[in-house]
Scaffold this motif. Structure first.
Motif, PDB file in Angstrom:
ATOM      1  N   LYS A   4       0.846  -1.202   0.000  1.00 41.87           N
ATOM      2  CA  LYS A   4       0.000   0.000   0.000  1.00 41.87           C
ATOM      3  C   LYS A   4       0.874   1.243   0.000  1.00 41.87           C
ATOM      4  N   ARG A   5       0.396   2.283  -0.690  1.00 40.51           N
ATOM      5  CA  ARG A   5       1.084   3.580  -0.723  1.00 40.51           C
ATOM      6  C   ARG A   5       0.160   4.612  -0.106  1.00 40.51           C
ATOM      7  N   VAL A   6       0.628   5.226   0.968  1.00 39.77           N
ATOM      8  CA  VAL A   6      -0.158   6.197   1.714  1.00 39.77           C
ATOM      9  C   VAL A   6       0.497   7.567   1.585  1.00 39.77           C
ATOM     10  N   LEU A   7      -0.301   8.556   1.258  1.00 37.17           N
ATOM     11  CA  LEU A   7       0.157   9.938   1.225  1.00 37.17           C
ATOM     12  C   LEU A   7      -0.294  10.620   2.513  1.00 37.17           C
ATOM     13  N   VAL A   8       0.672  11.161   3.253  1.00 37.04           N
ATOM     14  CA  VAL A   8       0.370  11.905   4.476  1.00 37.04           C
ATOM     15  C   VAL A   8       0.570  13.382   4.176  1.00 37.04           C
ATOM     16  N   VAL A   9      -0.507  14.160   4.309  1.00 37.09           N
ATOM     17  CA  VAL A   9      -0.453  15.602   4.072  1.00 37.09           C
ATOM     18  C   VAL A   9      -0.687  16.293   5.410  1.00 37.09           C
ATOM     19  N   ASP A  10       0.393  16.820   5.983  1.00 39.70           N
ATOM     20  CA  ASP A  10       0.315  17.458   7.294  1.00 39.70           C
ATOM     21  C   ASP A  10       1.456  18.461   7.398  1.00 39.70           C
ATOM     22  N   ILE A  17       6.632  12.288  10.639  1.00 36.20           N
ATOM     23  CA  ILE A  17       7.653  11.290  10.991  1.00 36.20           C
ATOM     24  C   ILE A  17       7.042  10.127  11.771  1.00 36.20           C
ATOM     25  N   VAL A  18       6.189  10.436  12.738  1.00 39.15           N
ATOM     26  CA  VAL A  18       5.564   9.371  13.540  1.00 39.15           C
ATOM     27  C   VAL A  18       4.709   8.470  12.649  1.00 39.15           C
ATOM     28  N   ILE A  19       3.870   9.065  11.802  1.00 37.33           N
ATOM     29  CA  ILE A  19       3.007   8.268  10.929  1.00 37.33           C
ATOM     30  C   ILE A  19       3.850   7.443   9.957  1.00 37.33           C
ATOM     31  N   GLN A  20       4.839   8.078   9.339  1.00 34.31           N
ATOM     32  CA  GLN A  20       5.687   7.366   8.388  1.00 34.31           C
ATOM     33  C   GLN A  20       6.388   6.181   9.058  1.00 34.31           C
ATOM     34  N   SER A  21       6.965   6.404  10.225  1.00 35.64           N
ATOM     35  CA  SER A  21       7.668   5.333  10.937  1.00 35.64           C
ATOM     36  C   SER A  21       6.743   4.169  11.257  1.00 35.64           C
ATOM     37  N   CYS A  22       5.580   4.474  11.785  1.00 31.26           N
ATOM     38  CA  CYS A  22       4.630   3.415  12.158  1.00 31.26           C
ATOM     39  C   CYS A  22       4.161   2.624  10.940  1.00 31.26           C
ATOM     40  N   LEU A  23       3.713   3.322   9.913  1.00 29.68           N
ATOM     41  CA  LEU A  23       3.136   2.636   8.761  1.00 29.68           C
ATOM     42  C   LEU A  23       4.186   1.865   7.965  1.00 29.68           C
ATOM     43  N   GLU A  24       5.391   2.402   7.864  1.00 34.16           N
ATOM     44  CA  GLU A  24       6.436   1.696   7.120  1.00 34.16           C
ATOM     45  C   GLU A  24       7.026   0.552   7.935  1.00 34.16           C
ATOM     46  N   ASP A  25       7.365   0.813   9.213  1.00 35.50           N
ATOM     47  CA  ASP A  25       8.039  -0.197  10.033  1.00 35.50           C
ATOM     48  C   ASP A  25       7.113  -1.327  10.460  1.00 35.50           C
ATOM     49  N   ILE A  26       5.874  -1.012  10.793  1.00 37.73           N
ATOM     50  CA  ILE A  26       4.962  -2.039  11.301  1.00 37.73           C
ATOM     51  C   ILE A  26       4.176  -2.707  10.183  1.00 37.73           C
ATOM     52  N   ALA A  27       3.603  -1.919   9.276  1.00 37.24           N
ATOM     53  CA  ALA A  27       2.746  -2.489   8.222  1.00 37.24           C
ATOM     54  C   ALA A  27       3.511  -2.797   6.941  1.00 37.24           C
ATOM     55  N   GLY A  28       4.685  -2.178   6.767  1.00 37.24           N
ATOM     56  CA  GLY A  28       5.441  -2.391   5.533  1.00 37.24           C
ATOM     57  C   GLY A  28       4.886  -1.614   4.352  1.00 37.24           C
ATOM     58  N   TRP A  29       4.079  -0.590   4.627  1.00 35.73           N
ATOM     59  CA  TRP A  29       3.525   0.237   3.556  1.00 35.73           C
ATOM     60  C   TRP A  29       4.540   1.305   3.173  1.00 35.73           C
ATOM     61  N   GLU A  30       4.372   1.879   1.998  1.00 32.89           N
ATOM     62  CA  GLU A  30       5.199   2.998   1.577  1.00 32.89           C
ATOM     63  C   GLU A  30       4.456   4.287   1.897  1.00 32.89           C
ATOM     64  N   VAL A  31       5.160   5.243   2.499  1.00 35.90           N
ATOM     65  CA  VAL A  31       4.538   6.495   2.902  1.00 35.90           C
ATOM     66  C   VAL A  31       5.216   7.655   2.178  1.00 35.90           C
ATOM     67  N   LEU A  32       4.402   8.462   1.506  1.00 36.97           N
ATOM     68  CA  LEU A  32       4.878   9.686   0.868  1.00 36.97           C
ATOM     69  C   LEU A  32       4.416  10.847   1.735  1.00 36.97           C
ATOM     70  N   LEU A  33       5.246  11.887   1.824  1.00 34.64           N
ATOM     71  CA  LEU A  33       4.952  13.004   2.712  1.00 34.64           C
ATOM     72  C   LEU A  33       4.785  14.304   1.943  1.00 34.64           C
ATOM     73  N   ALA A  34       3.806  15.092   2.375  1.00 41.69           N
ATOM     74  CA  ALA A  34       3.590  16.435   1.835  1.00 41.69           C
ATOM     75  C   ALA A  34       3.325  17.361   3.010  1.00 41.69           C
ATOM     76  N   SER A  35       3.922  18.555   2.960  1.00 40.36           N
ATOM     77  CA  SER A  35       3.788  19.507   4.062  1.00 40.36           C
ATOM     78  C   SER A  35       2.719  20.562   3.825  1.00 40.36           C
TER      79      SER A  35
END
Length: 126
Positions: A4-10, A17-35
Motif C-alpha cells: 500500500k502507498r499512503v500519502l500523508v499531508v500534514d 515522521i511518527v506516521i511514516q515510521s509506524c506505517l512503514e516499520d509495522i505495516a510495511g507500507w510505503e509512505v509519501l509526505l507532503a507539508s
C-alpha cells in the motif's frame, strides 16, 4: 498483494515522521509526505496513491479545500481520504461526514494503534 502507498499531508513534521515510521516499520507500507495541500495535490496527481491521510488545519490551503480539489480532479477523485484532526466537536463530525471522507483519525493518536486504525478506516488487510 502489492504494498500500500499512503500519502500523508500534514504541516507538522513530527506528525509526518511518527506516521511514516509506524506505517512503514509495522505495516510495511510505503509512505509519501507532503507539508502542504498544494504539495499533496501534486503528489496525488503524479504518484499511485492507495489512500490519503489529510490534516484538516493547515496554512494557505486547509484540508477541506485540498479535499475539494482532490474530488474535483478526475485523476485523484478515486483516492480514499481520511482526515487527521484534533478538532472533533459534534458539528465538525457532521460537516466531515458530508464531505465524502472515509473517516477521521484523531490527533493525538497512539502510535501503537495507528496501523490498525488506518487499516480499519481504509478497509485494508494488515
Amino acid at each position: 498483494m502489492p504494498k500500500k502507498r499512503v500519502l500523508v499531508v500534514d504541516d507538522e513534521n513530527t506528525i509526518q515522521i511518527v506516521i511514516q515510521s509506524c506505517l512503514e516499520d509495522i505495516a510495511g507500507w510505503e509512505v509519501l509526505l507532503a507539508s502542504s495541500g498544494q504539495e499533496g495535490l501534486k503528489l496525488a496527481e503524479t504518484e499511485k496513491i492507495d489512500g490519503i491521510l489529510l490534516d484538516v488545519s493547515m496554512p494557505q490551503m486547509s484540508g477541506i479545500e485540498t479535499l475539494k480539489k482532490l474530488q474535483a480532479n478526475v485523476i485523484t477523485q478515486h483516492i480514499p481520504v481520511v482526515f487527521l484532526t484534533a478538532k472533533v466537536q459534534s458539528e465538525d463530525r457532521q460537516l466531515f461526514s458530508q464531505l465524502g471522507i472515509l473517516g477521521i483519525l484523531v490527533k493525538p493518536f497512539n502510535p501503537m494503534n495507528l496501523v490498525n486504525q488506518v487499516a480499519d478506516l481504509f478497509a485494508w488487510e494488515v
